[in-house]
Design a protein around this motif. Structure first.
Motif, PDB file in Angstrom:
ATOM      1  N   LEU A  70      -2.608  -1.481   8.964  1.00 50.95           N
ATOM      2  CA  LEU A  70      -3.027  -1.797   7.601  1.00 50.95           C
ATOM      3  C   LEU A  70      -4.541  -1.908   7.544  1.00 50.95           C
ATOM      4  CD1 LEU A  70      -0.388  -4.508   6.558  1.00 50.95           C
ATOM      5  CD2 LEU A  70      -0.361  -2.042   6.126  1.00 50.95           C
ATOM      6  N   VAL A  71      -5.101  -1.438   6.450  1.00 49.98           N
ATOM      7  CA  VAL A  71      -6.558  -1.550   6.259  1.00 49.98           C
ATOM      8  C   VAL A  71      -6.803  -2.325   4.966  1.00 49.98           C
ATOM      9  CG1 VAL A  71      -7.231   0.470   7.579  1.00 49.98           C
ATOM     10  CG2 VAL A  71      -6.530   0.771   5.204  1.00 49.98           C
ATOM     11  N   PHE A  72      -7.741  -3.265   5.022  1.00 49.51           N
ATOM     12  CA  PHE A  72      -7.973  -4.191   3.905  1.00 49.51           C
ATOM     13  C   PHE A  72      -9.409  -4.090   3.407  1.00 49.51           C
ATOM     14  CE2 PHE A  72      -4.405  -5.904   6.225  1.00 49.51           C
ATOM     15  CZ  PHE A  72      -3.543  -6.339   5.231  1.00 49.51           C
ATOM     16  N   PHE A  73      -9.552  -4.340   2.086  1.00 55.12           N
ATOM     17  CA  PHE A  73     -10.860  -4.232   1.450  1.00 55.12           C
ATOM     18  C   PHE A  73     -11.047  -5.362   0.439  1.00 55.12           C
ATOM     19  CE2 PHE A  73      -9.063  -0.130   2.465  1.00 55.12           C
ATOM     20  CZ  PHE A  73     -10.052   0.466   3.237  1.00 55.12           C
ATOM     21  N   ASP A  74     -12.314  -5.708   0.216  1.00 53.07           N
ATOM     22  CA  ASP A  74     -12.670  -6.695  -0.810  1.00 53.07           C
ATOM     23  C   ASP A  74     -13.276  -5.922  -1.977  1.00 53.07           C
ATOM     24  OD1 ASP A  74     -13.457  -8.804  -2.344  1.00 53.07           O
ATOM     25  OD2 ASP A  74     -14.974  -9.566  -0.953  1.00 53.07           O
ATOM     26  N   THR A  75     -12.430  -5.556  -2.936  1.00 53.67           N
ATOM     27  CA  THR A  75     -12.904  -4.729  -4.056  1.00 53.67           C
ATOM     28  C   THR A  75     -13.288  -5.548  -5.277  1.00 53.67           C
ATOM     29  OG1 THR A  75     -10.636  -4.405  -4.849  1.00 53.67           O
ATOM     30  CG2 THR A  75     -11.500  -2.783  -3.291  1.00 53.67           C
ATOM     31  N   ASP A  76     -12.913  -6.814  -5.287  1.00 51.27           N
ATOM     32  CA  ASP A  76     -13.258  -7.694  -6.415  1.00 51.27           C
ATOM     33  C   ASP A  76     -14.272  -8.723  -5.926  1.00 51.27           C
ATOM     34  OD1 ASP A  76     -13.485  -9.326  -8.569  1.00 51.27           O
ATOM     35  OD2 ASP A  76     -11.359  -9.838  -8.728  1.00 51.27           O
ATOM     36  N   ARG A  77     -15.525  -8.481  -6.205  1.00 54.54           N
ATOM     37  CA  ARG A  77     -16.581  -9.342  -5.679  1.00 54.54           C
ATOM     38  C   ARG A  77     -16.566 -10.733  -6.301  1.00 54.54           C
ATOM     39  NH1 ARG A  77     -20.156  -5.897  -2.997  1.00 54.54           N
ATOM     40  NH2 ARG A  77     -18.808  -4.423  -1.919  1.00 54.54           N
ATOM     41  N   GLY A  86      -4.253  -0.686   2.229  1.00 51.91           N
ATOM     42  CA  GLY A  86      -3.693   0.649   2.373  1.00 51.91           C
ATOM     43  C   GLY A  86      -3.062   0.804   3.742  1.00 51.91           C
ATOM     44  N   ILE A  87      -2.410   1.939   3.960  1.00 48.63           N
ATOM     45  CA  ILE A  87      -1.753   2.229   5.243  1.00 48.63           C
ATOM     46  C   ILE A  87      -2.527   3.348   5.928  1.00 48.63           C
ATOM     47  CG2 ILE A  87       0.362   3.009   6.362  1.00 48.63           C
ATOM     48  CD1 ILE A  87       1.901   1.898   3.938  1.00 48.63           C
ATOM     49  N   TYR A  88      -3.049   3.066   7.113  1.00 39.25           N
ATOM     50  CA  TYR A  88      -3.840   4.044   7.855  1.00 39.25           C
ATOM     51  C   TYR A  88      -2.922   5.148   8.360  1.00 39.25           C
ATOM     52  CZ  TYR A  88      -7.354   5.912  11.052  1.00 39.25           C
ATOM     53  OH  TYR A  88      -8.248   6.731  11.687  1.00 39.25           O
ATOM     54  N   ILE A  89      -3.343   6.418   8.204  1.00 38.50           N
ATOM     55  CA  ILE A  89      -2.504   7.551   8.629  1.00 38.50           C
ATOM     56  C   ILE A  89      -3.190   8.404   9.692  1.00 38.50           C
ATOM     57  CG2 ILE A  89      -1.254   7.660   6.445  1.00 38.50           C
ATOM     58  CD1 ILE A  89      -3.063  10.011   5.632  1.00 38.50           C
ATOM     59  N   GLY A  90      -4.388   7.988  10.150  1.00 35.01           N
ATOM     60  CA  GLY A  90      -5.108   8.740  11.170  1.00 35.01           C
ATOM     61  C   GLY A  90      -6.239   9.557  10.592  1.00 35.01           C
ATOM     62  N   ILE A  95      -3.459   5.873   3.037  1.00 34.55           N
ATOM     63  CA  ILE A  95      -2.706   6.045   1.801  1.00 34.55           C
ATOM     64  C   ILE A  95      -2.693   4.712   1.065  1.00 34.55           C
ATOM     65  CG2 ILE A  95      -0.388   6.417   0.842  1.00 34.55           C
ATOM     66  CD1 ILE A  95       0.097   8.447   3.020  1.00 34.55           C
ATOM     67  N   HIS A  96      -2.888   4.752  -0.247  1.00 33.86           N
ATOM     68  CA  HIS A  96      -2.901   3.512  -1.012  1.00 33.86           C
ATOM     69  C   HIS A  96      -2.651   3.774  -2.488  1.00 33.86           C
ATOM     70  CE1 HIS A  96      -7.320   3.904  -2.415  1.00 33.86           C
ATOM     71  NE2 HIS A  96      -6.979   5.036  -1.840  1.00 33.86           N
ATOM     72  N   ALA A  97      -2.191   2.727  -3.174  1.00 35.37           N
ATOM     73  CA  ALA A  97      -2.099   2.755  -4.637  1.00 35.37           C
ATOM     74  C   ALA A  97      -3.415   2.197  -5.142  1.00 35.37           C
ATOM     75  CB  ALA A  97      -0.916   1.907  -5.111  1.00 35.37           C
ATOM     76  N   ALA A  98      -4.289   3.088  -5.561  1.00 36.69           N
ATOM     77  CA  ALA A  98      -5.684   2.716  -5.783  1.00 36.69           C
ATOM     78  C   ALA A  98      -5.882   1.789  -6.977  1.00 36.69           C
ATOM     79  CB  ALA A  98      -6.542   3.964  -5.950  1.00 36.69           C
ATOM     80  N   ARG A  99      -5.567   2.246  -8.155  1.00 38.19           N
ATOM     81  CA  ARG A  99      -5.811   1.437  -9.347  1.00 38.19           C
ATOM     82  C   ARG A  99      -5.122   2.078 -10.539  1.00 38.19           C
ATOM     83  NH1 ARG A  99     -10.746   3.860  -8.112  1.00 38.19           N
ATOM     84  NH2 ARG A  99     -11.547   5.352  -9.653  1.00 38.19           N
ATOM     85  N   THR A 100      -5.119   1.363 -11.655  1.00 30.69           N
ATOM     86  CA  THR A 100      -4.489   1.842 -12.880  1.00 30.69           C
ATOM     87  C   THR A 100      -5.044   3.214 -13.275  1.00 30.69           C
ATOM     88  OG1 THR A 100      -4.202  -0.421 -13.655  1.00 30.69           O
ATOM     89  CG2 THR A 100      -4.066   1.314 -15.301  1.00 30.69           C
ATOM     90  N   GLY A 101      -4.145   4.132 -13.626  1.00 28.47           N
ATOM     91  CA  GLY A 101      -4.565   5.471 -14.048  1.00 28.47           C
ATOM     92  C   GLY A 101      -4.610   6.465 -12.920  1.00 28.47           C
ATOM     93  N   GLN A 102      -4.401   5.991 -11.664  1.00 31.25           N
ATOM     94  CA  GLN A 102      -4.416   6.889 -10.524  1.00 31.25           C
ATOM     95  C   GLN A 102      -3.094   6.791  -9.774  1.00 31.25           C
ATOM     96  OE1 GLN A 102      -7.749   6.454  -7.932  1.00 31.25           O
ATOM     97  NE2 GLN A 102      -9.269   6.962  -9.504  1.00 31.25           N
TER      98      GLN A 102
END
Length: 428
Positions: A70-77, A86-90, A95-102
Motif C-alpha cells: 500500500l502507498v499513502f499520501f497526504d493530499t489534504d494539507r 493506492g495499491i502498488y503494482i510495480g 492503482i487508486h480511486a483518485a477523486r470525484t470525476g475520475q
C-alpha cells in the motif's frame, strides 16, 4: 498466504470504475474503499479508512516497494495524516480511486504531485512480497532519488517534507548528489538538530517514517502515564496525560522527571484524601506531626506530598523540620526532642494524669489537649522554660470543675465526711 502480484492483478480488474465518495463496491469506490474491497476478496480484512489502514503492517521504503504493497499520501494539507491510498503494482506505479470525476486508474510515483505528498508504504500481513516485474522502469529512477537519498540518510522523504529547513537541504543534496557524510554533517549543523535532543529527533523521524509504530509507542506511553499517575496519586486530564506521554517518548524522561511532572497534579479526591504514593506520604506527614505535637493544615499536607513526589524534598527533611518546630513549641524538652524523643511520649505522664484525675479514656487525651499543652510549654518565674511538676499538674486538675463530677472526687468527699463524723463520735 496471498501473493502481492495477485493483489495487484485483482486491483487491475476495477480500472475504469467511477469514484464514489464512501464507495466500497464495484459500483463505485473511494480510495480506501477500493483497497479494503480488493484485499477483502482475498480474505484479508483491512480498516475502512486510509487513516487507519496506514496503521496496518510494516513500513516499506519507496525503493523496497513490491506489488501488493500500500502507498499513502497526504493530499489534504488542512488535516494531518494519510488521506489517500493506492495499491502498488510495480514499476513505480500504483492503482487508486483518485477523486470525484475520475475513474479508478493507474498513476506514477514519478508524478510530482504524489511525490510531494508521499507519506509511506506498508506491507500488509498475509501478503507475500512479489518481485517487481519492472524494477528498472525509466520513469521511476529520477523521481525516487529524493526518497532513496532520504532513506540512505536514515530518515524518510515524508519526514524531510515536514521540516522546511531539512527539505531545502535534501533538494540541494539531490541536485548536487552530496555524499552521505556531507549530508549528515549539514544536518547536524541545522537548527533542527541543535534544538532537539536525540530522543526528540528519533520520535519526529518515526512519526513521519513509520506512523503505525509511532502511534503504538505513544499509546503505550499513555497507558504507562495513567498507571504512574494512579501510583503517584496524581489526577491527570487528557491533555496532561498527552504531555507526559510525549515527554516519555520524545524526550526520554526518566523517573525523576516523570515524578516531578506528576507531583504538580497531586490533588485531593472527593473525600479529601490523597491517593497512591501521595496518600502514603500524607499519612506519614500526619503521623509525624502527631508525634511531634505540631499542627499541620490540609494545604500543608498537600504541598509537602507534592514536593516529595516531585523530588523537591524528602520525608527526612520534613521530619527534621517538624522536630525543630516541636522543640520550639516545647522548649523545656528541646534537648530530648532533638535527640530523637517524641513529645507525645514525653507527655505520657501528663496524659495519664488527665485520664486518671478527670476520669476520661486515655485515648481521648494527647499533647494537643489544652491542659497538657499548657503544662508542657510553661515557663517558670524567671522566664525560663520549665514543664509543670506532675504533682502541681495533678493538683491543678483537681481544681477543675470537671474533677468534682468524677467518681474519685465523690469518693474522696465521702471519705472526708466519714472521717469528720468519726472524729465527732458519730461514725457509722
Amino acid at each position: 498466504m496471498t501473493s502481492g502480484a495477485d493483489i495487484a492483478n485483482d486491483a487491475r480488474r476495477y480500472l475504469g470504475v467511477q469514484y464514489v465518495w464512501g464507495g466500497t463496491s464495484p459500483s463505485g469506490f473511494d480510495c480506501s474503499g477500493l483497497v479494503a474491497y480488493v484485499y477483502g476478496q482475498r480474505g484479508i480484512q483491512l480498516p475502512r479508512t486510509s487513516y487507519n489502514q496506514i496503521q496496518v503492517g510494516a513500513s516499506v521504503s519507496p525503493d523496497k516497494l513490491r506489488p501488493g504493497d500500500l502507498v499513502f499520501f497526504d493530499t489534504d494539507r488542512k488535516q494531518a495524516g494519510a488521506d489517500h491510498v493506492g495499491i502498488y503494482i510495480g514499476g513505480g506505479k500504483f492503482i487508486h480511486a483518485a477523486r470525484t470525476g475520475q475513474p479508478v486508474k493507474i498513476s506514477s510515483l514519478a508524478d510530482s504531485y504524489y511525490m510531494d505528498r508521499w507519506m509511506g508504504g506498508r506491507r500488509v500481513p498475509g501478503v507475500s512480497a512479489s518481485p517487481d516485474p519492472n524494477p528498472t522502469a525509466g520513469e521511476v529512477t529520477p523521481t525516487l532519488d529524493a526518497h532513496e537519498l532520504a532513506e540512505t540518510y536514515g530518515m524518510s522523504y515524508a519526514f524531510f517534507k515536514s521540516q522546511p529547513e531539512l527539505y531545502k537541504m535534501l533538494k540541494s543534496a539531490v541536485a548536487g548528489q552530496w555524499s552521505p557524510d556531507r549530508f549528515q554533517a549539514e544536518v547536524k549543523n541545522s537548527n533542527w538538530w541543535k534544538k532537539n535532543s536525540d530522543t526528540a529527533r528519533q520520535a519526529q523521524v518515526l512519526q513521519r517514517t513509520d506512523p503505525a509504530t509511532y502511534k503504538a509507542q505513544m499509546e503505550a506511553a499513555r497507558v504507562a502515564a495513567r498507571k504512574l499517575a494512579v501510583q503517584a496519586g496524581a489526577v491527570l486530564s487528557d491533555k496532561a496525560t498527552e504531555r507526559l506521554a510525549k515527554g516519555m517518548v520524545w524526550f526520554g524522561w526518566e523517573d525523576a522527571q516523570i515524578n516531578n511532572y506528576l507531583g504538580q497534579y497531586i490533588r485531593f479526591q472527593d473525600n479529601e484524601v490523597l491517593g497512591g504514593m501521595a496518600g502514603q506520604i500524607a499519612q506519614a506527614i500526619k503521623s509525624e506531626a502527631y508525634k511531634n505535637g505540631v499542627a499541620v493544615t490540609k494545604q500543608s499536607i498537600l504541598n509537602n506530598a507534592q514536593y516529595v513526589v516531585r523530588g523537591l524534598t524528602t520525608m527526612e527533611k520534613i521530619q527534621a523540620s517538624m522536630r525543630e518546630q516541636s522543640a520550639g513549641l516545647y522548649p523545656a524538652f528541646a534537648e530530648q526532642i532533638k535527640a530523637g524523643a517524641d513529645i507525645q511520649d514525653l507527655a505520657q505522664p501528663y496524659i495519664q494524669a488527665v485520664a486518671q484525675e478527670l476520669g476520661v479514656p486515655e485515648t481521648d487525651v494527647s499533647v494537643y489537649s489544652p491542659k497538657v499543652k499548657t503544662a508542657l510549654s510553661r515557663v517558670n518565674a524567671q522566664g525560663q522554660p520549665e514543664a509543670m511538676p506532675l504533682t502541681d499538674f495533678a493538683q491543678s486538675l483537681r481544681n477543675d470543675p470537671a474533677w468534682r463530677r468524677t467518681q474519685s472526687a465523690q469518693d474522696k468527699v465521702l471519705g472526708i465526711g466519714r472521717q469528720v463524723l468519726a472524729q465527732m463520735g458519730l461514725g457509722i
